[in-house]
Scaffold this active site. Structure first.
Site, short mmCIF file in Angstrom:
data_model
loop_
_atom_site.label_atom_id
_atom_site.label_comp_id
_atom_site.label_asym_id
_atom_site.label_seq_id
_atom_site.Cartn_x
_atom_site.Cartn_y
_atom_site.Cartn_z
N ARG A 198 -1.39 0.90 0.78
CA ARG A 198 -0.21 0.09 0.59
C ARG A 198 -0.26 -1.41 0.61
O ARG A 198 0.42 -2.21 -0.02
CB ARG A 198 0.71 0.34 1.83
N SER B 209 0.02 1.81 10.48
CA SER B 209 -0.27 3.15 10.97
C SER B 209 -1.77 3.28 10.44
O SER B 209 -2.00 4.10 9.33
CB SER B 209 0.61 4.26 10.23
N PRO B 210 -2.54 2.67 11.03
CA PRO B 210 -4.05 2.78 10.64
C PRO B 210 -4.65 3.97 10.67
O PRO B 210 -5.79 4.19 10.04
CB PRO B 210 -4.85 1.84 11.57
N GLU C 202 -2.14 -0.50 5.27
CA GLU C 202 -0.81 -1.49 5.31
C GLU C 202 -0.98 -2.48 6.35
O GLU C 202 -1.19 -1.90 7.69
CB GLU C 202 0.60 -0.62 5.34
N GLU D 195 15.64 -3.88 -8.93
CA GLU D 195 14.44 -3.18 -8.00
C GLU D 195 15.29 -2.07 -7.18
O GLU D 195 14.79 -1.64 -6.19
CB GLU D 195 13.74 -4.44 -7.31
#
Length: 207
Positions: free
Chosen positions: A52, A129-130, A135, A158
């Site tokens: 991400r 959220s490792p 991200e 978009e």
């Protein structure tokens, strides 16, 4: 004092990577081994990684009027939430090559809220959220005049349809932990603002 972790990136051996999916998002499978707390190296394991990258989120605050700006927009990940898939959030966007986090913050404030801050305060950064994603979010507080702010903004090309709400700080803090703000960036930004609100108001009053 909290000690640094014992191991570093040098204690991970990447064996190979496989690209599993690539469109707007990307997913890799990484085969690796890493050192163990009891000594030696662990066995080879495979882990899927949602790639991400880095992002920025900004809470809007008007310390003179004690107002907070929040954005509301549709989120597909919230389809099954009790309150529905329209979420109250802080302004946010992804870093693009060559941009600094503050560059992104200012760009997104114009695109999503039509606001230009007169000052920015860096809050912190965190991994969302490792366990399965790389991200990383950089959080800011954008100090601005919200007296005439509000409306519907975003980039139609978009698929953005973003409503800006201007809310009394007391009302926001009264609802902070009851589920109205159900995403981490908003909660962290608002809790920081709750702790720093008096300081920010005092600074403005002294100017």
């Amino acid at each position: 004092m909290i000690k640094k972790p014992e191991f570093t990136r040098a204690d991970v051996d990447i064996i190979r990577r496989e690209e599993m999916y690539k469109r707007f998002f990307r997913v890799e499978k990484i085969f690796l081994r890493h050192k163990l707390f009891e000594g030696g190296w662990g066995k080879e394991i495979g882990r899927e990684l949602f790639v991400r990258g880095e992002a920025v989120a900004v809470v809007l605050y008007d310390p003179r009027r004690d107002l907070i700006g929040m954005v509301e927009q549709f989120r597909v990940g919230a389809l099954d939430e009790p309150n529905g898939p329209w979420c109250y959030e802080v302004v946010a966007g992804m870093l693009e090559e060559g941009e600094s986090p503050e560059d992104v913050a200012r760009r997104e404030l114009l695109e999503e809220a039509n606001v230009t801050p007169y000052a920015m305060e860096y809050i912190c950064n965190y991994l969302s959220s490792p366990g399965g994603s790389d991200e990383k979010l950089h959080l800011f507080c954008g100090l601005c005049d919200l007296g005439s702010a509000g409306g519907v903004f975003g980039l139609p090309e978009e698929g953005e349809d973003i409503r800006v709400h201007i809310l009394a700080a007391e009302d926001v803090f009264a609802e902070l932990l009851n589920g109205a703000f159900n995403n981490a960036a908003a909660l962290i930004c608002l809790q920081w603002l709750q702790m720093n609100r008096n300081r920010l108001r005092t600074q403005v009053a002294a100017e």
